[in-house]
Structure formats: structure tokens, C-alpha cells
Design a protein around this motif. Structure first.
Motif, short mmCIF file in Angstrom:
data_model
loop_
_atom_site.label_atom_id
_atom_site.label_comp_id
_atom_site.label_asym_id
_atom_site.label_seq_id
_atom_site.Cartn_x
_atom_site.Cartn_y
_atom_site.Cartn_z
N SER A 16 0.83 -1.21 0.00
CA SER A 16 0.00 0.00 0.00
C SER A 16 0.86 1.26 0.00
CB SER A 16 -0.93 0.01 1.22
OG SER A 16 -1.80 -1.10 1.20
N SER A 20 0.73 4.18 -2.75
CA SER A 20 0.54 5.58 -2.40
C SER A 20 1.64 6.44 -3.00
CB SER A 20 0.51 5.75 -0.88
OG SER A 20 -0.51 4.95 -0.31
N THR A 59 -0.97 -1.57 -9.63
CA THR A 59 -2.25 -1.76 -8.95
C THR A 59 -2.79 -3.17 -9.19
OG1 THR A 59 -2.77 0.59 -9.19
CG2 THR A 59 -4.59 -0.89 -8.68
N ASP A 121 -8.05 -2.44 2.11
CA ASP A 121 -8.59 -1.17 1.61
C ASP A 121 -8.40 -0.07 2.65
OD1 ASP A 121 -9.39 -2.43 -0.69
OD2 ASP A 121 -11.44 -2.77 -0.01
N GLN A 124 -4.70 0.80 2.70
CA GLN A 124 -4.31 1.47 1.47
C GLN A 124 -4.82 2.91 1.42
OE1 GLN A 124 -5.03 -0.79 -2.18
NE2 GLN A 124 -5.72 1.10 -3.14
N GLY A 125 -6.11 3.09 1.71
CA GLY A 125 -6.69 4.42 1.66
C GLY A 125 -6.11 5.35 2.71
N PRO A 271 -9.82 6.65 -2.79
CA PRO A 271 -9.18 5.84 -1.74
C PRO A 271 -9.64 6.18 -0.33
CG PRO A 271 -7.59 7.36 -2.70
CD PRO A 271 -8.81 7.39 -3.57
N SER A 275 -11.44 3.68 2.13
CA SER A 275 -10.93 3.42 3.48
C SER A 275 -12.04 3.53 4.52
CB SER A 275 -9.82 4.41 3.80
OG SER A 275 -9.39 4.28 5.14
#
Length: 528
Positions: A16, A20, A59, A121, A124-125, A271, A275
Motif C-alpha cells: 500500500s 501511495s 495496482t 482497503d 491502502q486508503g 481511496p 478506506s
């Protein structure tokens, strides 16, 4: 959490972080090279397309890796939960009730699985937003302050709705246990409900009430979850407008910087929403993990079922001062019993006298509160319990009948089918390269005979039966006691049977009676 899971979460975190970083690189490239274009520069376009291809490829790679990690975790959770059930003792299963375990198998494992799937998720977000703050600070310190405060307001508001959703999800999960109990009553009491309209109506009223409560709590949880999403979406769009207003209306920054930060906010919208939206799934997973822990199932690594234990060789089994209680109800009180190899023993007693409890303790499914079981003067404990159980074949009163036949010797299978007079009722068929009984859609007495065939095919030297003959017709019952028991003794099989057929007590070596938790040996002449 096990170290294995922590390592996998670290891998997801690192993946992640790279994701980013590439996202910030795209924003930087747009701000540095595209927004400063004075004339067509095709190399800028080519580099931009290459970065996009890199972002897309990474991705895709990350999604494949994360999907594999998540699904491996889910597989491990499911298999280990089943192993924990298999490793648990019968008393743990009884205390938890079938409905609670079924709810955990179906609902909780699904929730935990979804939670792990969405956890990536969340990471990552959140990480993308966090790293983006440094980029915002680099672009404009003044606008960064606004964005930071704005995101704090978004987070506070979203978490308010999520907290409300969490409380409703928790109530909904509690209601799941109640509904599963209703389902269990419906299926197990189907015949009684079908024949009694008053009882069926009472059941339906209770079910409607429980189902309605589940509907209301689930609806509230979803509404609060959706409110958090709508709030977040509006606030993100509002933030973009506020950035442009602050830059152009108040002159805090130039148009280029404001446009870059607005584009960045739009880029972050997906994102960040991903999240936030994933948090309810993670919350549900936490609730389900607590539910699974409440079951207090034994650790999955207690027994390795892939390694077959050898059957223990014994000449005498002795129960010494065995006591057992269900809560405050004393069922067995310092019971002593000896079983010698080759003996046939009958156990009698009234309903609720403790017969089945003693039966379950003897085969190692229940553990006595006090006292010990000795196998040839060696205490039966965790070290040798599986070896002992591998020397026992059991036909329970509430048996479960498997269609699959573990013994692959058709001659032996057909022999016992013939002996137990089931030749006209069942056949041996090959299905998926395994032997099966052709049908188990039989009467209760016939199903018990098939269960006994399964037990005898295990070729173990200790046979335990709980009221086997109770559901047999008089002719077969007579045949069972006069012929089959003698045949089993000739084959060296020891027998321990719960029975009420006093007419055939002379066919056993010993008859014991249990009364008020006490066990006593009944003399045959005295009994008659």
C-alpha cells in the motif's frame, strides 16, 4: 493475532505504501510538468502515459497479491475453526449450543473473512491520505492547514455515524444467535409443529418478533453506514470547492496550486472513501472475532488429524471414583467399574440416571469432574486419549449416519450387510472413487443397523452401543441378542451396551445398574 497474520499485514502495508508513492508521483508530475506546459510537448505526454501504465500494472499486481494473501487468511480461518471444533470436547459443544456454533460457522467466519478482505482497503486508503498530507504541505502550508482541519472534520463525522452503525451491527449479531436457535427449533421440531397448530402459531409469533428485531437493527446499521458514506462524499466535494474559494476569493494561494490541490482532493476521494467504507466490515469482523472467542473452543493445534494414531492395546479398563455434574446437578457419584477384555457388559437405569453420561465418559467424549480412567493401570489423559478412542467403535442413541464407507473391502462390507439382514435394503456403490451405501433413507431401526455396520467395519476390539436394540423389531432383537452378540464375542470384541431388554440379560457377562449417581453390579439370579 498470530505472527503469520502480522507478517501478511506488514506485506499489505508495504504494498500500500508503494501504491501511495506512485499515486503521489502522478500528482507531482501533473503539477510539475503538465500544469506548466506552454506548448505541446509530446515527451511529457509519453512519460505521463508510462507513469499511468506503471500505476495500472502495479495496482493490478498488488490486487493479485493482496487477494491471494486475503484468501489464504480466509482459508486458514475456516479450516482452523473447523479443527478447533473437532478438537473441543463434547461438553464445550453442549455448553455453546449448536445454534451458536452454526451462527459462527456461517456468519462470523464470513464477517471475519470480509473484514480481512477490506482491511487492505483501509490500510491502502489511510496510508494514501497520510502521505498526501506531506505533498499538500509542500504545495501550500496555508491550504494544508485547511485541508488537515477539513479531513479531521470528515473523520469525526464519519466515525460518529460508524460508531452508531457499530452498535446496531452488534445488536444485529446478537439477534443472529436467536434466529439460528429458531431455525434449529423449526427443523428439529418440524413434525410436532406440523401436527399442532397452536404450537406452530406460538413459534411463528416468536419468530416474527425475533426476525423483525433483526430487520430493524440491520436496517439501522445500514442506514448509519450509508450516512457515513454520503457525509464523506459531500464533505470531499465541499473541500474541493473550499480550496478554490480560499485560493481565488481570499488570495491565499495562486490558481495553479489551488487547481493542483483540488485535483489531488479528487484523486484522494476514491481511496479515502474506500478506506472509510471498509471500516464497518472491519468493525463487524472485530465483533465476530469476539463472538468466536466467547465459544472458548480448544486451540486448533491440539491434535493433528492428518496423523493417524495407533489403537491402544488393552486387557482391562477401570473407572475409579468417577464423579460428574451438570452445573449443580450431580449425575455420577464416585462410580467404579472394571471391564476386562472380551467381556460383554450391560448397563441399565432409569431415564436421567446418568447412563448416557457414563457412556460418554467411558468413550472419552466427556471428562469427569473427579476420578480417573485407567487402561491397564495407565491413566487415560491427553497423551493417549486418541489411541484409546481408536480402539473403540460406538453406536450412539442419537447417532449420525454417514453414507461414505471408510473400509474399502467390499467382501467385509457385504458380510456385515448379510449378518445384519440389510441385504434387501442397502447396496454398496462407488461414488467419486469412494464406496458409499446406496441409501440411508431407512427406518430408524434399519439406520441403526447401518450405523452398526459402519462401526464393525472399523475392526476395533471394543464396541459400545447406547440402546441399539430399542428401535428394532422383536424378531431382529431376538436375533441380535442370541446370534450377533455371540458372533461378536467369538471375534474377540468386548461389548458395553446400555439396554433395557431384561429378557436378554443372561446374554451378557455382567449387568450393572445406575441409580442416584451410584453404580452397582446386579446379580443375574437376583435380577430375575
Amino acid at each position: 493475532m498470530q505472527k503469520n497474520y502480522i507478517y501478511k499485514l506488514i506485506i499489505i502495508f508495504l504494498l500500500s505504501a508503494i501504491y501511495s508513492g506512485i499515486g503521489i508521483l502522478i500528482l507531482f508530475f501533473i503539477n510539475r510538468y503538465i500544469m506548466t506546459l506552454q506548448s505541446p510537448d509530446y515527451m511529457v505526454l509519453i512519460y505521463f502515459m508510462l507513469i499511468l501504465i506503471l500505476f495500472f500494472s502495479y495496482t493490478l499486481l498488488m490486487r493479485v497479491l493482496v487477494a491471494n494473501i486475503n484468501n489464504n487468511i480466509i482459508y486458514e480461518l475456516r479450516t482452523k475453526f473447523v479443527l478447533r471444533i473437532l478438537n473441543s470436547d463434547l461438553q464445550t459443544i453442549i455448553i455453546n449450543k449448536k445454534s451458536k456454533i452454526l451462527a459462527s460457522l456461517s456468519k462470523d467466519i464470513t464477517n471475519i473473512s470480509n473484514g480481512f478482505m477490506r482491511l487492505s482497503d483501509t490500510l491502502q486508503g489511510s496510508l494514501f491520505v497520510f502521505i498526501s498530507f506531506f505533498y499538500f504541505f509542500y504545495l501550500s502550508k496555508e491550504l494544508f492547514v485547511f485541508i488537515f482541519i477539513w479531513f479531521c472534520l470528515i473523520t469525526i463525522g464519519a466515525f460518529y455515524f460508524i460508531k452508531k452503525a457499530h452498535l446496531e451491527y452488534k445488536k444485529a449479531r446478537e439477534n443472529e444467535d436467536i434466529l439460528y436457535n429458531d431455525y434449529e427449533v423449526l427443523l428439529e421440531g418440524f413434525k410436532e409443529l406440523s401436527l399442532n397448530e397452536k404450537r406452530a402459531n406460538s413459534f411463528l409469533n416468536t419468530f416474527y418478533q425475533n426476525a423483525n428485531e433483526q430487520k430493524l437493527t440491520s436496517s439501522k446499521a445500514e442506514i448509519y453506514g450509508n450516512l457515513s458514506g454520503n457525509y464523506l462524499n459531500n464533505m470531499m466535494l465541499g473541500g474541493i470547492g473550499m480550496i478554490i474559494y480560499l485560493a481565488l476569493g481570499l488570495g491565499i494561494s495562486d490558481l495553479k496550486t489551488a487547481a493542483t490541490m483540488a485535483i489531488s482532493m479528487m484523486f484522494l476521494r476514491a481511496p479515502f472513501m474506500m478506506s472509510i467504507f471498509s471500516i464497518p466490515s472491519v468493525v463487524l469482523a472485530i465483533i465476530s472475532i469476539k463472538k468466536v472467542k466467547e465459544l472458548k473452543l480448544i486451540s486448533f493445534d491440539k491434535i493433528d488429524f492428518s496423523k493417524s494414531s495407533q489403537a491402544i492395546k488393552w486387557s482391562e479398563i477401570e473407572l475409579r471414583d468417577i464423579s460428574f455434574s451438570y452445573g449443580e446437578n450431580l449425575v455420577l457419584d464416585r462410580v467404579n467399574l472394571k471391564i476386562k477384555k472380551g467381556e460383554s457388559i450391560f448397563l441399565i437405569g432409569k431415564n436421567g440416571s446418568g447412563k448416557s453420561t457414563l457412556f460418554l465418559i467411558l468413550c472419552g467424549l466427556l471428562r469427569a469432574d473427579s476420578g480417573e480412567i485407567y487402561i491397564d493401570n495407565e491413566i487415560l489423559d491427553e497423551k493417549n486419549i486418541k489411541e484409546f478412542q481408536n480402539s473403540i467403535s460406538v453406536v450412539f442413541s442419537d447417532f449420525y449416519l454417514f453414507k461414505e464407507i471408510l473400509n474399502s473391502n467390499e467382501k467385509s462390507i457385504n458380510y456385515w450387510i448379510e449378518i445384519l439382514k440389510m441385504k434387501d435394503k442397502v447396496k454398496v456403490i462407488l461414488k467419486n472413487e469412494k464406496l458409499h451405501f446406496s441409501s440411508i433413507n431407512l427406518s430408524l431401526g434399519q439406520r441403526k443397523r447401518v450405523a452398526l455396520i459402519q462401526a464393525l467395519l472399523e475392526k476395533r476390539d471394543f464396541l459400545m452401543m447406547d440402546e441399539f436394540a430399542a428401535d428394532q423389531d422383536p424378531e431382529f432383537r431376538k436375533y441380535f441378542y442370541n446370534e450377533i452378540l455371540n458372533l461378536l464375542k467369538e471375534k474377540g470384541i468386548s461389548i458395553f451396551a446400555i439396554s433395557h431388554d431384561d429378557k436378554y440379560f443372561d446374554k451378557s457377562d455382567k449387568v450393572y445398574k445406575i441409580k442416584n449417581g451410584k453404580l452397582e453390579l446386579i446379580k443375574q439370579a437376583t435380577w430375575r
